[in-house]
Scaffold this motif. Structure first.
Motif, PDB file in Angstrom:
ATOM      1  N   VAL A 203     -29.146  45.956  35.799  1.00 36.00           N
ATOM      2  CA  VAL A 203     -29.825  46.148  37.111  1.00 36.00           C
ATOM      3  C   VAL A 203     -31.339  46.562  36.411  1.00 36.00           C
ATOM      4  O   VAL A 203     -31.564  47.044  35.461  1.00 36.00           O
ATOM      5  N   LEU A 204     -32.193  45.495  36.858  1.00 42.11           N
ATOM      6  CA  LEU A 204     -33.769  45.297  36.326  1.00 42.11           C
ATOM      7  C   LEU A 204     -34.557  45.369  37.706  1.00 42.11           C
ATOM      8  O   LEU A 204     -34.002  45.101  38.706  1.00 42.11           O
ATOM      9  N   ALA A 219     -27.916  39.000  25.143  1.00 41.98           N
ATOM     10  CA  ALA A 219     -26.792  39.654  25.133  1.00 41.98           C
ATOM     11  C   ALA A 219     -25.547  39.155  25.759  1.00 41.98           C
ATOM     12  O   ALA A 219     -24.442  39.868  25.787  1.00 41.98           O
ATOM     13  N   GLY A 220     -25.753  38.172  26.560  1.00 41.26           N
ATOM     14  CA  GLY A 220     -24.602  37.535  27.580  1.00 41.26           C
ATOM     15  C   GLY A 220     -24.600  38.692  28.819  1.00 41.26           C
ATOM     16  O   GLY A 220     -23.455  38.278  29.310  1.00 41.26           O
ATOM     17  N   LEU A 221     -25.679  39.202  29.148  1.00 41.07           N
ATOM     18  CA  LEU A 221     -25.585  39.955  30.363  1.00 41.07           C
ATOM     19  C   LEU A 221     -25.982  39.309  31.558  1.00 41.07           C
ATOM     20  O   LEU A 221     -26.628  38.278  31.398  1.00 41.07           O
ATOM     21  N   ARG A 222     -25.739  39.662  32.576  1.00 41.68           N
ATOM     22  CA  ARG A 222     -26.266  39.129  33.965  1.00 41.68           C
ATOM     23  C   ARG A 222     -27.156  39.965  34.684  1.00 41.68           C
ATOM     24  O   ARG A 222     -26.845  40.930  35.118  1.00 41.68           O
ATOM     25  N   PRO A 223     -28.314  39.404  34.569  1.00 40.89           N
ATOM     26  CA  PRO A 223     -29.526  40.198  35.283  1.00 40.89           C
ATOM     27  C   PRO A 223     -29.499  40.244  36.858  1.00 40.89           C
ATOM     28  O   PRO A 223     -28.972  39.443  37.322  1.00 40.89           O
ATOM     29  N   VAL A 224     -29.485  41.528  37.346  1.00 42.87           N
ATOM     30  CA  VAL A 224     -29.646  41.762  38.773  1.00 42.87           C
ATOM     31  C   VAL A 224     -31.033  42.402  39.152  1.00 42.87           C
ATOM     32  O   VAL A 224     -31.128  43.721  38.794  1.00 42.87           O
ATOM     33  N   THR A 245     -21.875  45.960  42.024  1.00 42.09           N
ATOM     34  CA  THR A 245     -21.795  45.154  40.733  1.00 42.09           C
ATOM     35  C   THR A 245     -20.911  45.951  39.621  1.00 42.09           C
ATOM     36  O   THR A 245     -20.560  45.415  38.820  1.00 42.09           O
ATOM     37  N   GLY A 246     -20.878  47.204  39.582  1.00 45.34           N
ATOM     38  CA  GLY A 246     -20.403  47.998  38.741  1.00 45.34           C
ATOM     39  C   GLY A 246     -21.132  48.050  37.401  1.00 45.34           C
ATOM     40  O   GLY A 246     -20.678  48.496  36.272  1.00 45.34           O
ATOM     41  N   ALA A 247     -22.553  47.666  37.371  1.00 41.52           N
ATOM     42  CA  ALA A 247     -23.236  47.768  36.431  1.00 41.52           C
ATOM     43  C   ALA A 247     -23.229  49.203  35.772  1.00 41.52           C
ATOM     44  O   ALA A 247     -23.452  49.998  36.118  1.00 41.52           O
ATOM     45  N   ARG A 248     -23.347  49.106  34.374  1.00 39.49           N
ATOM     46  CA  ARG A 248     -23.346  50.356  33.434  1.00 39.49           C
ATOM     47  C   ARG A 248     -25.020  50.799  33.095  1.00 39.49           C
ATOM     48  O   ARG A 248     -25.023  51.910  32.178  1.00 39.49           O
ATOM     49  N   LEU A 249     -25.598  49.856  33.212  1.00 43.27           N
ATOM     50  CA  LEU A 249     -27.157  50.118  32.599  1.00 43.27           C
ATOM     51  C   LEU A 249     -28.075  49.667  33.605  1.00 43.27           C
ATOM     52  O   LEU A 249     -28.117  48.552  34.334  1.00 43.27           O
ATOM     53  N   VAL A 250     -29.155  50.368  33.925  1.00 43.99           N
ATOM     54  CA  VAL A 250     -30.226  50.306  34.872  1.00 43.99           C
ATOM     55  C   VAL A 250     -31.586  50.363  33.790  1.00 43.99           C
ATOM     56  O   VAL A 250     -31.746  51.390  33.070  1.00 43.99           O
ATOM     57  N   VAL A 251     -32.322  49.425  33.751  1.00 45.81           N
ATOM     58  CA  VAL A 251     -33.533  49.378  32.834  1.00 45.81           C
ATOM     59  C   VAL A 251     -34.918  49.459  33.822  1.00 45.81           C
ATOM     60  O   VAL A 251     -35.039  48.631  34.779  1.00 45.81           O
ATOM     61  N   LEU A 252     -35.379  50.603  33.588  1.00 44.37           N
ATOM     62  CA  LEU A 252     -36.836  51.076  34.210  1.00 44.37           C
ATOM     63  C   LEU A 252     -38.063  51.045  33.270  1.00 44.37           C
ATOM     64  O   LEU A 252     -37.701  51.614  32.404  1.00 44.37           O
TER      65      LEU A 252
END
Length: 482
Positions: A203-204, A219-224, A245-252
Protein backbone atom coordinates in the motif's frame (compact mmCIF):
# COMPACT_ATOMS: atom_id res chain seq x y z
CA UNK A 1 5.95 11.35 -33.30
CA UNK A 2 3.68 12.46 -30.44
CA UNK A 3 3.52 12.57 -26.64
CA UNK A 4 2.84 8.85 -26.47
CA UNK A 5 6.33 8.18 -27.85
CA UNK A 6 8.46 6.32 -25.36
CA UNK A 7 11.96 7.37 -24.39
CA UNK A 8 13.24 4.09 -25.85
CA UNK A 9 11.68 4.86 -29.25
CA UNK A 10 13.21 8.34 -29.29
CA UNK A 11 16.57 6.95 -28.18
CA UNK A 12 16.50 4.35 -30.95
CA UNK A 13 15.73 6.97 -33.60
CA UNK A 14 18.43 9.32 -32.33
CA UNK A 15 20.93 6.46 -32.11
CA UNK A 16 20.54 5.75 -35.80
CA UNK A 17 21.37 9.40 -36.50
CA UNK A 18 24.16 9.74 -33.94
CA UNK A 19 26.21 6.62 -34.72
CA UNK A 20 27.53 7.87 -38.09
CA UNK A 21 28.48 11.31 -36.67
CA UNK A 22 32.11 12.22 -35.95
CA UNK A 23 33.09 12.32 -32.26
CA UNK A 24 32.46 15.76 -30.76
CA UNK A 25 29.48 16.65 -32.97
CA UNK A 26 26.98 18.68 -30.97
CA UNK A 27 23.42 17.33 -30.76
CA UNK A 28 20.36 19.58 -30.95
CA UNK A 29 19.31 21.20 -27.69
CA UNK A 30 16.70 19.77 -25.29
CA UNK A 31 14.27 22.40 -26.51
CA UNK A 32 14.80 21.48 -30.14
CA UNK A 33 14.31 17.77 -29.41
CA UNK A 34 11.12 18.43 -27.44
CA UNK A 35 9.76 20.43 -30.36
CA UNK A 36 10.86 17.87 -32.92
CA UNK A 37 9.41 14.81 -31.22
CA UNK A 38 6.42 16.47 -29.58
CA UNK A 39 7.38 14.58 -26.43
CA UNK A 40 7.51 15.66 -22.80
CA UNK A 41 10.67 17.10 -21.30
CA UNK A 42 11.14 14.06 -19.09
CA UNK A 43 10.77 11.66 -22.03
CA UNK A 44 13.50 13.48 -23.99
CA UNK A 45 15.76 13.55 -20.92
CA UNK A 46 15.25 9.81 -20.47
CA UNK A 47 16.06 9.18 -24.12
CA UNK A 48 19.33 11.11 -23.81
CA UNK A 49 20.12 9.22 -20.62
CA UNK A 50 19.67 5.96 -22.51
CA UNK A 51 22.07 7.17 -25.21
CA UNK A 52 24.57 8.10 -22.51
CA UNK A 53 24.29 4.64 -21.00
CA UNK A 54 25.00 3.16 -24.44
CA UNK A 55 28.14 5.28 -24.69
CA UNK A 56 26.85 7.17 -27.73
CA UNK A 57 26.68 10.68 -26.27
CA UNK A 58 28.27 12.68 -23.49
CA UNK A 59 26.93 15.79 -21.72
CA UNK A 60 29.24 18.71 -20.99
CA UNK A 61 27.76 21.15 -18.41
CA UNK A 62 27.31 24.57 -19.93
CA UNK A 63 28.12 23.37 -23.44
CA UNK A 64 25.61 20.74 -24.54
CA UNK A 65 25.34 17.09 -25.55
CA UNK A 66 27.87 15.65 -27.99
CA UNK A 67 28.64 12.49 -29.90
CA UNK A 68 30.94 10.47 -27.67
CA UNK A 69 34.20 9.03 -28.91
CA UNK A 70 33.44 5.43 -29.82
CA UNK A 71 35.05 2.91 -27.52
CA UNK A 72 37.18 0.24 -29.18
CA UNK A 73 35.07 -2.85 -29.62
CA UNK A 74 36.11 -5.77 -27.45
CA UNK A 75 33.79 -8.19 -29.21
CA UNK A 76 32.44 -8.68 -32.67
CA UNK A 77 29.58 -10.82 -31.40
CA UNK A 78 25.86 -10.22 -31.85
CA UNK A 79 24.01 -9.15 -28.66
CA UNK A 80 20.63 -8.65 -30.31
CA UNK A 81 19.46 -11.96 -28.84
CA UNK A 82 19.39 -10.33 -25.40
CA UNK A 83 16.22 -8.38 -26.15
CA UNK A 84 14.23 -11.59 -26.39
CA UNK A 85 16.08 -13.20 -23.50
CA UNK A 86 15.31 -10.28 -21.17
CA UNK A 87 11.63 -10.17 -22.11
CA UNK A 88 9.34 -12.27 -19.91
CA UNK A 89 7.60 -15.03 -21.80
CA UNK A 90 3.95 -13.88 -22.22
CA UNK A 91 2.65 -17.23 -21.03
CA UNK A 92 4.73 -17.03 -17.87
CA UNK A 93 3.73 -13.41 -17.28
CA UNK A 94 0.05 -14.33 -17.05
CA UNK A 95 0.72 -16.75 -14.23
CA UNK A 96 3.43 -14.73 -12.51
CA UNK A 97 1.98 -11.83 -10.51
CA UNK A 98 5.42 -11.28 -8.95
CA UNK A 99 7.21 -10.45 -12.19
CA UNK A 100 9.83 -7.78 -11.50
CA UNK A 101 9.83 -4.51 -13.43
CA UNK A 102 12.99 -2.42 -13.73
CA UNK A 103 11.57 0.50 -15.71
CA UNK A 104 11.20 3.73 -13.76
CA UNK A 105 10.90 6.87 -15.90
CA UNK A 106 9.69 8.90 -12.91
CA UNK A 107 12.74 8.09 -10.80
CA UNK A 108 15.09 8.61 -13.74
CA UNK A 109 13.55 12.03 -14.35
CA UNK A 110 14.07 13.00 -10.71
CA UNK A 111 17.81 12.33 -10.78
CA UNK A 112 18.47 13.51 -14.36
CA UNK A 113 20.49 16.67 -14.89
CA UNK A 114 18.88 19.17 -17.27
CA UNK A 115 20.80 20.43 -20.27
CA UNK A 116 22.82 23.64 -20.37
CA UNK A 117 20.79 26.83 -20.24
CA UNK A 118 17.83 25.09 -18.58
CA UNK A 119 16.67 26.31 -15.16
CA UNK A 120 16.21 23.27 -12.94
CA UNK A 121 12.85 23.37 -11.15
CA UNK A 122 12.71 19.57 -11.23
CA UNK A 123 15.73 18.32 -9.27
CA UNK A 124 15.29 16.14 -6.21
CA UNK A 125 18.35 17.44 -4.35
CA UNK A 126 19.28 20.92 -3.11
CA UNK A 127 21.89 22.79 -5.13
CA UNK A 128 25.40 22.09 -3.87
CA UNK A 129 25.76 25.72 -2.78
CA UNK A 130 23.12 25.05 -0.10
CA UNK A 131 24.95 22.00 1.27
CA UNK A 132 27.92 21.80 3.68
CA UNK A 133 30.60 21.20 1.03
CA UNK A 134 33.52 22.52 3.10
CA UNK A 135 32.47 20.51 6.15
CA UNK A 136 32.19 17.38 4.02
CA UNK A 137 35.63 17.90 2.51
CA UNK A 138 37.17 18.37 5.95
CA UNK A 139 35.31 15.36 7.32
CA UNK A 140 36.50 13.19 4.44
CA UNK A 141 40.11 14.23 5.07
CA UNK A 142 39.83 13.49 8.80
CA UNK A 143 38.14 10.15 8.12
CA UNK A 144 40.93 9.13 5.76
CA UNK A 145 43.45 9.65 8.59
CA UNK A 146 41.59 7.34 10.96
CA UNK A 147 43.59 4.12 11.45
CA UNK A 148 40.41 2.03 11.13
CA UNK A 149 39.12 3.79 7.99
CA UNK A 150 39.89 0.81 5.77
CA UNK A 151 39.12 -1.92 8.27
CA UNK A 152 36.04 -4.04 7.74
CA UNK A 153 33.13 -2.41 9.62
CA UNK A 154 30.51 -4.33 11.61
CA UNK A 155 27.70 -5.68 9.41
CA UNK A 156 25.14 -3.45 11.11
CA UNK A 157 27.31 -0.33 10.86
CA UNK A 158 29.74 1.59 13.05
CA UNK A 159 28.49 1.76 16.66
CA UNK A 160 29.04 5.53 16.86
CA UNK A 161 27.03 6.10 13.69
CA UNK A 162 24.20 3.83 14.84
CA UNK A 163 24.11 5.74 18.13
CA UNK A 164 23.93 9.06 16.30
CA UNK A 165 20.96 7.93 14.20
CA UNK A 166 19.16 6.51 17.24
CA UNK A 167 19.54 9.81 19.11
CA UNK A 168 18.64 11.86 16.04
CA UNK A 169 15.40 9.92 15.47
CA UNK A 170 14.38 10.37 19.09
CA UNK A 171 14.09 8.98 22.61
CA UNK A 172 13.27 5.33 23.12
CA UNK A 173 15.63 4.03 20.44
CA UNK A 174 19.12 2.67 21.02
CA UNK A 175 21.93 1.73 18.71
CA UNK A 176 20.72 -1.88 18.83
CA UNK A 177 17.56 -0.75 17.00
CA UNK A 178 19.43 0.82 14.06
CA UNK A 179 21.00 -0.65 10.93
CA UNK A 180 23.29 1.50 8.76
CA UNK A 181 22.27 1.29 5.09
CA UNK A 182 23.10 3.00 1.82
CA UNK A 183 20.62 5.90 2.15
CA UNK A 184 16.87 6.10 1.55
CA UNK A 185 16.43 4.40 -1.81
CA UNK A 186 18.45 1.38 -0.70
CA UNK A 187 16.43 1.23 2.53
CA UNK A 188 13.16 1.23 0.58
CA UNK A 189 14.33 -1.59 -1.67
CA UNK A 190 15.76 -3.70 1.14
CA UNK A 191 12.68 -3.36 3.32
CA UNK A 192 10.20 -4.18 0.58
CA UNK A 193 12.01 -7.36 -0.38
CA UNK A 194 12.61 -8.37 3.22
CA UNK A 195 9.03 -7.91 4.44
CA UNK A 196 6.96 -8.85 1.38
CA UNK A 197 7.10 -11.72 -1.10
CA UNK A 198 6.93 -11.40 -4.92
CA UNK A 199 3.32 -11.00 -5.98
CA UNK A 200 2.27 -9.41 -2.67
CA UNK A 201 0.45 -6.06 -2.64
CA UNK A 202 2.07 -3.04 -1.00
CA UNK A 203 0.00 0.00 0.00
CA UNK A 204 1.38 3.37 -1.12
CA UNK A 205 0.22 6.96 -1.00
CA UNK A 206 -1.09 8.29 -4.30
CA UNK A 207 0.62 10.41 -5.50
CA UNK A 208 3.96 9.40 -4.02
CA UNK A 209 7.73 9.43 -4.47
CA UNK A 210 8.57 7.61 -7.75
CA UNK A 211 11.41 5.72 -6.07
CA UNK A 212 8.95 3.95 -3.78
CA UNK A 213 6.92 2.74 -6.75
CA UNK A 214 10.10 1.69 -8.56
CA UNK A 215 11.35 -0.26 -5.54
CA UNK A 216 8.02 -2.05 -5.21
CA UNK A 217 7.89 -3.09 -8.85
CA UNK A 218 11.53 -4.15 -8.88
CA UNK A 219 10.73 -6.43 -5.92
CA UNK A 220 7.82 -7.96 -7.83
CA UNK A 221 5.21 -6.32 -5.59
CA UNK A 222 1.84 -4.91 -6.67
CA UNK A 223 1.47 -1.21 -5.74
CA UNK A 224 -1.93 -0.25 -4.32
CA UNK A 225 -2.27 3.54 -4.30
CA UNK A 226 -4.56 5.31 -1.81
CA UNK A 227 -5.56 8.97 -2.26
CA UNK A 228 -4.58 11.58 0.31
CA UNK A 229 -6.36 14.44 2.02
CA UNK A 230 -4.79 17.49 3.66
CA UNK A 231 -3.39 15.29 6.46
CA UNK A 232 -2.07 12.40 4.41
CA UNK A 233 -3.48 8.89 4.04
CA UNK A 234 -6.97 8.34 5.44
CA UNK A 235 -7.34 5.59 8.08
CA UNK A 236 -10.69 4.40 6.68
CA UNK A 237 -9.21 3.94 3.22
CA UNK A 238 -6.23 2.13 4.71
CA UNK A 239 -8.46 -0.19 6.75
CA UNK A 240 -10.44 -1.11 3.66
CA UNK A 241 -7.32 -1.62 1.52
CA UNK A 242 -5.62 -3.89 4.07
CA UNK A 243 -8.81 -5.91 4.50
CA UNK A 244 -9.27 -6.34 0.75
CA UNK A 245 -5.67 -7.03 -0.25
CA UNK A 246 -4.05 -8.62 2.79
CA UNK A 247 -1.02 -6.38 2.27
CA UNK A 248 1.70 -6.65 4.91
CA UNK A 249 3.43 -3.35 4.18
CA UNK A 250 2.27 0.28 4.08
CA UNK A 251 4.69 2.98 2.89
CA UNK A 252 4.14 6.47 4.32
CA UNK A 253 5.87 9.87 4.20
CA UNK A 254 4.19 11.46 7.22
CA UNK A 255 6.13 14.75 7.13
CA UNK A 256 6.01 17.07 4.07
CA UNK A 257 4.97 14.25 1.79
CA UNK A 258 6.57 14.12 -1.65
CA UNK A 259 5.01 15.51 -3.82
CA UNK A 260 1.93 16.97 -2.06
CA UNK A 261 3.67 18.40 1.02
CA UNK A 262 0.95 17.02 3.31
CA UNK A 263 1.84 16.23 6.93
CA UNK A 264 -0.10 13.99 9.30
CA UNK A 265 -1.30 15.21 12.67
CA UNK A 266 -0.45 13.17 15.76
CA UNK A 267 -4.08 12.05 15.97
CA UNK A 268 -4.02 10.88 12.34
CA UNK A 269 -0.68 9.17 12.91
CA UNK A 270 -2.02 7.17 15.86
CA UNK A 271 -5.10 6.16 13.87
CA UNK A 272 -2.98 4.92 10.97
CA UNK A 273 -0.77 2.92 13.33
CA UNK A 274 -3.79 1.37 15.06
CA UNK A 275 -5.32 0.31 11.74
CA UNK A 276 -2.05 -1.18 10.52
CA UNK A 277 -1.47 -3.03 13.79
CA UNK A 278 -4.99 -4.49 13.68
CA UNK A 279 -4.15 -6.09 10.33
CA UNK A 280 -0.73 -7.30 11.56
CA UNK A 281 1.09 -5.28 8.91
CA UNK A 282 4.13 -2.99 8.97
CA UNK A 283 4.46 0.73 8.28
CA UNK A 284 7.57 1.78 6.40
CA UNK A 285 8.09 5.41 7.46
CA UNK A 286 10.17 7.41 4.97
CA UNK A 287 11.17 10.43 7.08
CA UNK A 288 13.18 12.06 4.30
CA UNK A 289 12.32 15.69 5.17
CA UNK A 290 12.85 15.75 8.95
CA UNK A 291 15.88 18.06 8.65
CA UNK A 292 14.24 20.17 5.93
CA UNK A 293 11.72 21.75 8.29
CA UNK A 294 11.68 25.48 7.53
CA UNK A 295 12.64 28.22 9.93
CA UNK A 296 9.05 29.49 10.19
CA UNK A 297 7.46 26.06 10.80
CA UNK A 298 5.70 25.17 14.03
CA UNK A 299 6.83 22.00 15.80
CA UNK A 300 6.35 19.13 13.34
CA UNK A 301 4.68 15.85 14.29
CA UNK A 302 6.90 13.27 15.97
CA UNK A 303 8.26 10.41 13.86
CA UNK A 304 5.75 7.56 13.78
CA UNK A 305 8.36 5.19 15.19
CA UNK A 306 8.28 7.19 18.46
CA UNK A 307 4.49 6.75 18.70
CA UNK A 308 4.76 3.00 18.14
CA UNK A 309 5.07 0.50 21.00
CA UNK A 310 4.49 -2.77 19.15
CA UNK A 311 7.16 -2.80 16.44
CA UNK A 312 4.78 -1.77 13.66
CA UNK A 313 7.06 0.95 12.24
CA UNK A 314 10.23 0.54 10.21
CA UNK A 315 11.82 3.98 10.03
CA UNK A 316 14.12 5.43 7.35
CA UNK A 317 16.38 8.42 8.10
CA UNK A 318 18.84 9.51 5.38
CA UNK A 319 21.56 12.16 5.00
CA UNK A 320 21.54 12.64 1.23
CA UNK A 321 19.05 15.53 1.03
CA UNK A 322 20.77 17.68 3.64
CA UNK A 323 24.43 16.69 3.26
CA UNK A 324 25.13 15.46 -0.26
CA UNK A 325 23.62 13.00 -2.73
CA UNK A 326 27.04 11.33 -2.63
CA UNK A 327 26.94 10.71 1.13
CA UNK A 328 24.80 7.63 0.66
CA UNK A 329 24.41 6.76 4.31
CA UNK A 330 21.17 6.24 6.19
CA UNK A 331 19.70 4.63 9.26
CA UNK A 332 17.01 1.94 9.19
CA UNK A 333 15.36 1.63 12.61
CA UNK A 334 13.04 -1.16 13.73
CA UNK A 335 12.18 -3.25 16.78
CA UNK A 336 11.71 -6.99 17.06
CA UNK A 337 12.50 -9.91 14.74
CA UNK A 338 12.00 -7.79 11.61
CA UNK A 339 15.30 -6.02 12.29
CA UNK A 340 17.24 -9.27 11.91
CA UNK A 341 15.39 -9.95 8.64
CA UNK A 342 16.39 -6.49 7.44
CA UNK A 343 19.99 -7.05 8.52
CA UNK A 344 20.22 -10.27 6.51
CA UNK A 345 18.56 -8.73 3.45
CA UNK A 346 20.96 -5.78 3.58
CA UNK A 347 23.95 -8.09 3.91
CA UNK A 348 22.84 -10.10 0.88
CA UNK A 349 22.35 -6.90 -1.13
CA UNK A 350 25.49 -4.94 -0.33
CA UNK A 351 27.36 -6.81 2.43
CA UNK A 352 28.08 -3.49 4.17
CA UNK A 353 28.22 0.28 3.72
CA UNK A 354 31.90 1.10 2.99
CA UNK A 355 33.81 2.05 6.14
CA UNK A 356 35.36 5.26 4.69
CA UNK A 357 31.88 6.55 3.94
CA UNK A 358 30.64 5.68 7.42
CA UNK A 359 33.66 7.32 9.09
CA UNK A 360 33.13 10.43 6.96
CA UNK A 361 29.50 10.55 8.11
CA UNK A 362 30.57 10.27 11.76
CA UNK A 363 33.08 13.08 11.30
CA UNK A 364 30.63 15.48 9.69
CA UNK A 365 27.70 14.66 11.99
CA UNK A 366 29.72 15.22 15.15
CA UNK A 367 31.34 18.46 14.00
CA UNK A 368 30.05 21.90 15.07
CA UNK A 369 29.55 22.71 11.38
CA UNK A 370 26.73 20.16 11.08
CA UNK A 371 24.14 22.05 13.12
CA UNK A 372 25.20 25.36 11.61
CA UNK A 373 24.82 23.91 8.13
CA UNK A 374 21.34 22.60 8.89
CA UNK A 375 20.24 25.99 10.22
CA UNK A 376 21.58 27.72 7.12
CA UNK A 377 19.86 25.21 4.82
CA UNK A 378 16.54 25.62 6.64
CA UNK A 379 16.78 29.41 6.41
CA UNK A 380 17.60 29.22 2.68
CA UNK A 381 14.70 26.85 2.01
CA UNK A 382 12.37 29.22 3.87
CA UNK A 383 13.50 32.16 1.72
CA UNK A 384 13.20 30.13 -1.48
CA UNK A 385 9.75 28.79 -0.59
CA UNK A 386 8.46 32.30 -0.01
CA UNK A 387 9.93 33.49 -3.31
CA UNK A 388 8.51 30.47 -5.15
CA UNK A 389 5.03 30.97 -3.68
CA UNK A 390 5.04 34.64 -4.66
CA UNK A 391 6.22 33.78 -8.16
CA UNK A 392 3.71 30.98 -8.74
CA UNK A 393 0.77 33.06 -7.49
CA UNK A 394 1.81 36.02 -9.62
CA UNK A 395 2.42 33.88 -12.72
CA UNK A 396 -0.18 31.11 -12.54
CA UNK A 397 -2.70 32.44 -10.03
CA UNK A 398 -3.55 31.60 -6.41
CA UNK A 399 -5.68 28.64 -7.51
CA UNK A 400 -2.55 26.89 -8.71
CA UNK A 401 -1.17 26.67 -5.18
CA UNK A 402 -3.79 25.84 -2.54
CA UNK A 403 -1.06 24.61 -0.15
CA UNK A 404 2.52 25.74 0.45
CA UNK A 405 3.95 23.60 3.27
CA UNK A 406 6.64 24.97 5.54
CA UNK A 407 9.03 22.13 4.95
CA UNK A 408 10.59 20.06 2.21
CA UNK A 409 11.85 21.53 -1.04
CA UNK A 410 8.96 21.59 -3.50
CA UNK A 411 5.48 22.86 -4.37
CA UNK A 412 2.65 20.75 -5.83
CA UNK A 413 1.08 22.97 -8.48
CA UNK A 414 -2.44 22.47 -9.78
CA UNK A 415 -2.91 23.29 -13.46
CA UNK A 416 -6.29 24.52 -14.75
CA UNK A 417 -8.83 21.85 -15.65
CA UNK A 418 -8.34 20.64 -19.19
CA UNK A 419 -4.64 21.53 -19.34
CA UNK A 420 -2.45 19.05 -21.21
CA UNK A 421 0.06 18.25 -18.47
CA UNK A 422 2.68 16.72 -20.78
CA UNK A 423 2.27 19.61 -23.21
CA UNK A 424 2.73 22.15 -20.41
CA UNK A 425 5.94 20.46 -19.23
CA UNK A 426 7.24 20.27 -22.79
CA UNK A 427 6.42 23.94 -23.38
CA UNK A 428 8.20 24.85 -20.14
CA UNK A 429 11.34 23.04 -21.29
CA UNK A 430 11.11 24.80 -24.64
CA UNK A 431 11.23 28.03 -22.61
CA UNK A 432 14.27 26.78 -20.68
CA UNK A 433 12.59 25.45 -17.53
CA UNK A 434 12.59 21.82 -16.32
CA UNK A 435 9.57 20.69 -14.26
CA UNK A 436 8.45 17.28 -12.97
CA UNK A 437 5.15 16.13 -14.51
CA UNK A 438 2.55 15.02 -11.99
CA UNK A 439 2.03 11.73 -13.80
CA UNK A 440 5.48 10.62 -12.60
CA UNK A 441 4.16 10.41 -9.04
CA UNK A 442 1.13 8.20 -9.65
CA UNK A 443 0.82 4.43 -9.83
CA UNK A 444 -2.17 4.79 -12.14
CA UNK A 445 -3.95 7.47 -14.11
CA UNK A 446 -3.92 10.85 -12.31
CA UNK A 447 -7.25 12.62 -11.90
CA UNK A 448 -5.92 16.14 -12.46
CA UNK A 449 -3.07 17.94 -14.21
CA UNK A 450 -0.25 18.77 -11.81
CA UNK A 451 3.44 19.56 -11.84
CA UNK A 452 5.97 19.45 -9.03
CA UNK A 453 8.21 22.50 -8.76
CA UNK A 454 11.46 22.15 -6.86
CA UNK A 455 12.73 25.41 -5.40
CA UNK A 456 15.98 23.94 -4.03
CA UNK A 457 17.84 22.87 -7.17
CA UNK A 458 18.69 26.26 -8.73
CA UNK A 459 21.98 28.01 -7.92
CA UNK A 460 20.25 31.14 -6.59
CA UNK A 461 16.86 32.49 -5.63
CA UNK A 462 17.11 34.84 -8.60
CA UNK A 463 17.37 31.81 -10.93
CA UNK A 464 14.33 30.34 -9.21
CA UNK A 465 12.16 33.40 -9.72
CA UNK A 466 13.40 33.80 -13.30
CA UNK A 467 12.41 30.22 -14.06
CA UNK A 468 8.93 30.66 -12.60
CA UNK A 469 8.41 33.88 -14.54
CA UNK A 470 9.13 31.98 -17.78
CA UNK A 471 6.03 29.88 -17.11
CA UNK A 472 3.86 32.90 -17.73
CA UNK A 473 2.07 32.68 -21.02
CA UNK A 474 2.22 28.88 -21.25
CA UNK A 475 -1.44 28.58 -20.26
CA UNK A 476 -4.34 29.85 -22.36
CA UNK A 477 -5.16 33.48 -21.55
CA UNK A 478 -8.53 32.55 -20.05
CA UNK A 479 -6.83 30.02 -17.70
CA UNK A 480 -3.87 32.03 -16.48
CA UNK A 481 -4.20 33.50 -12.98
CA UNK A 482 -7.65 31.98 -12.67
Amino acid sequence: MNNSSSSAEIADELAREVIPLPAGTRLPTHRALVTRFGASASTVSQALALLTQRGLVVSRPGAGTFRARPEPSTSSGDTSWQEAALALNPGLAEGNPGARDFTSPGLLNTVSTPGPGVIDLNGGYPHHSLLPMKALSSALARAARRPQAWERPPIGGLPDLRTWFAEDIGPGLGREDVLIVGAGQAALSTTMRAVAQPGDPVVLESPTYPGAVAAARAAGLRPVGLPLDAHGMRPDYLDDALARTGARLVVLQPLFQNPTGASVTEERARELLAVTRSHEAFVLEDDYARHMTHSDCLTPVKPLVLLDTDGVVIHIRSLTKVASPNLRVGGLAARGPVLERLRMAHMIDTMMVPAPLQHTAVEVLTSPAWRRGLAELQASLTERRRAAVRGVVATLGAEALPEHPRGGYHLWIRLPRGTDEAGFVAAALAHGVALAPGANFHTGQPDAARVRLSYAATPTTADLTAGISRLGGLLPAESAKG
